[in-house]
Design a protein around this motif. Structure first.
Motif, PDB file in Angstrom:
ATOM      1  N   GLN A 294      -9.283   6.994  -0.085  1.00  0.00           N
ATOM      2  CA  GLN A 294      -9.606   6.027  -0.299  1.00  0.00           C
ATOM      3  C   GLN A 294      -8.994   4.979   0.348  1.00  0.00           C
ATOM      4  O   GLN A 294      -9.537   3.774   0.399  1.00  0.00           O
ATOM      5  N   ALA A 295      -7.583   5.276   0.992  1.00  0.00           N
ATOM      6  CA  ALA A 295      -6.831   4.193   1.697  1.00  0.00           C
ATOM      7  C   ALA A 295      -7.651   3.777   3.155  1.00  0.00           C
ATOM      8  O   ALA A 295      -8.224   4.567   3.712  1.00  0.00           O
TER       9      ALA A 295
ATOM     10  N   GLU B 153      -6.865  12.324  -2.722  1.00  0.00           N
ATOM     11  CA  GLU B 153      -7.903  11.184  -3.212  1.00  0.00           C
ATOM     12  C   GLU B 153      -7.403   9.793  -2.923  1.00  0.00           C
ATOM     13  O   GLU B 153      -8.122   9.278  -2.323  1.00  0.00           O
ATOM     14  N   SER B 154      -6.055   9.682  -3.426  1.00  0.00           N
ATOM     15  CA  SER B 154      -5.553   8.546  -3.088  1.00  0.00           C
ATOM     16  C   SER B 154      -5.573   7.973  -1.822  1.00  0.00           C
ATOM     17  O   SER B 154      -5.606   6.834  -1.140  1.00  0.00           O
TER      18      SER B 154
ATOM     19  N   SER C  96       1.286   7.729  -6.010  1.00  0.00           N
ATOM     20  CA  SER C  96       0.197   8.473  -6.326  1.00  0.00           C
ATOM     21  C   SER C  96       0.710   9.939  -6.182  1.00  0.00           C
ATOM     22  O   SER C  96      -0.373  10.868  -6.529  1.00  0.00           O
TER      23      SER C  96
ATOM     24  N   ARG D 108       1.873   2.159  -3.621  1.00  0.00           N
ATOM     25  CA  ARG D 108       0.802   2.571  -4.393  1.00  0.00           C
ATOM     26  C   ARG D 108       0.779   4.156  -3.788  1.00  0.00           C
ATOM     27  O   ARG D 108       0.772   4.968  -4.847  1.00  0.00           O
ATOM     28  N   LEU D 109       0.838   4.470  -2.502  1.00  0.00           N
ATOM     29  CA  LEU D 109       0.624   5.725  -2.047  1.00  0.00           C
ATOM     30  C   LEU D 109       1.675   6.844  -2.534  1.00  0.00           C
ATOM     31  O   LEU D 109       1.642   8.007  -2.850  1.00  0.00           O
TER      32      LEU D 109
ATOM     33  N   ARG E 133       0.752  -1.149  -0.266  1.00  0.00           N
ATOM     34  CA  ARG E 133       0.148   0.011   0.068  1.00  0.00           C
ATOM     35  C   ARG E 133       0.767   1.266  -0.036  1.00  0.00           C
ATOM     36  O   ARG E 133       0.558   2.361  -0.615  1.00  0.00           O
TER      37      ARG E 133
END
Length: 247
Positions: free
Chosen positions: A84-85, A80-81, A68, A64-65, A61
């Motif tokens: 949503q986590a 936004e990313s 982003s 991905r963050l 995770r």
């Protein structure tokens, strides 16, 4: 050709020396040691599984963050990313703490001193949130360390106690035959084996998990640095627009 009597005796001895039979025939103290070690081993494996799964998810995770935010990190609202986590993610907790601290100071007139003060507060808030998140990740790790350090000695205590009983049995029966003392010695050594079974994985995975948490902490620190750089850039731009001297 083997003597049928000898073969029968050997088969009976092999049956007697199975782990279940060793436990059932053991002294009450040795039984208590065996049960304690089994419980410690089961608890240790539960902690190991939970930590490895959680850290694996957190690292994926985090990747991905971090990906982003390559194009710039908003400091006035939650990206936004991140929204949503999972709210329990340390990256999200730290990010929200920094954004919230910035929002509390939104109405201030940013002089150069106030700008520096805001950056210091954001840094402190981020460090506190990061420390709290890492402390949560490290929960129950001291238990693994304790199992790794103590379990062999607990098993050794069971072994010593069992061997003492075996020697007492020899003295009571006046029989030094190996067939007489072998079951008691096997029961005693079984406790040592269980101590090692509990301790070795605990030590190995304690070091592995500690290393993973340390690596995750470094990624969290790097993320805080990215936010602070972006915050400094935005504050400097705002200062220039307001006619303030930028240091």
């Amino acid at each position: 050709m083997a003597d049928p009597v000898t073969a029968t005796a050997s088969a009976a001895l092999a049956h007697t020396l199975t782990p279940v039979e060793l436990f059932l025939q053991a002294d009450i103290v040795v039984k208590a040691v065996i049960v304690l070690l089994i419980i410690a081993s089961a608890w240790g494996w539960a902690v190991i599984a939970e930590k490895l799964i959680r850290l694996g998810l957190l690292h994926r995770r985090a990747t991905r963050l971090i990906d982003s935010i390559q194009g710039g990190l908003p400091v006035t609202a939650v990206a936004e990313s991140f929204a949503q986590a999972s709210p329990n993610d340390p990256f999200v907790q730290v990010y929200r703490a920094m954004v919230d601290e910035h929002a509390r100071s939104a109405d201030l007139v940013y002089t150069e001193a106030q700008r520096d003060s805001l950056q210091e507060r954001v840094h402190r808030v981020a460090q506190l949130a990061s420390s709290s998140a890492l402390d949560h990740l490290q929960a129950r790790l001291p238990g693994l360390a304790t199992i790794g350090a103590v379990a062999p000695f607990v098993g050794l205590f069971g072994t010593v106690w069992g061997i003492m009983n075996s020697f007492q049995g020899i003295a009571a029966s006046n029989n030094t035959s190996l067939a007489v003392v072998a079951p008691g010695i096997a029961e005693a050594l079984f406790a040592t084996a269980l101590g090692l079974v509990a301790a070795i994985p605990a030590v190995i995975f304690y070091n592995r998990i500690s290393g993973d948490i340390s690596a995750y902490g470094k990624r969290l620190t790097a993320f805080i640095g990215v936010f602070e750089v972006e915050l400094s850039r935005q504050l400097s731009t705002r200062g220039e627009r307001n006619g303030l001297r930028v240091a």
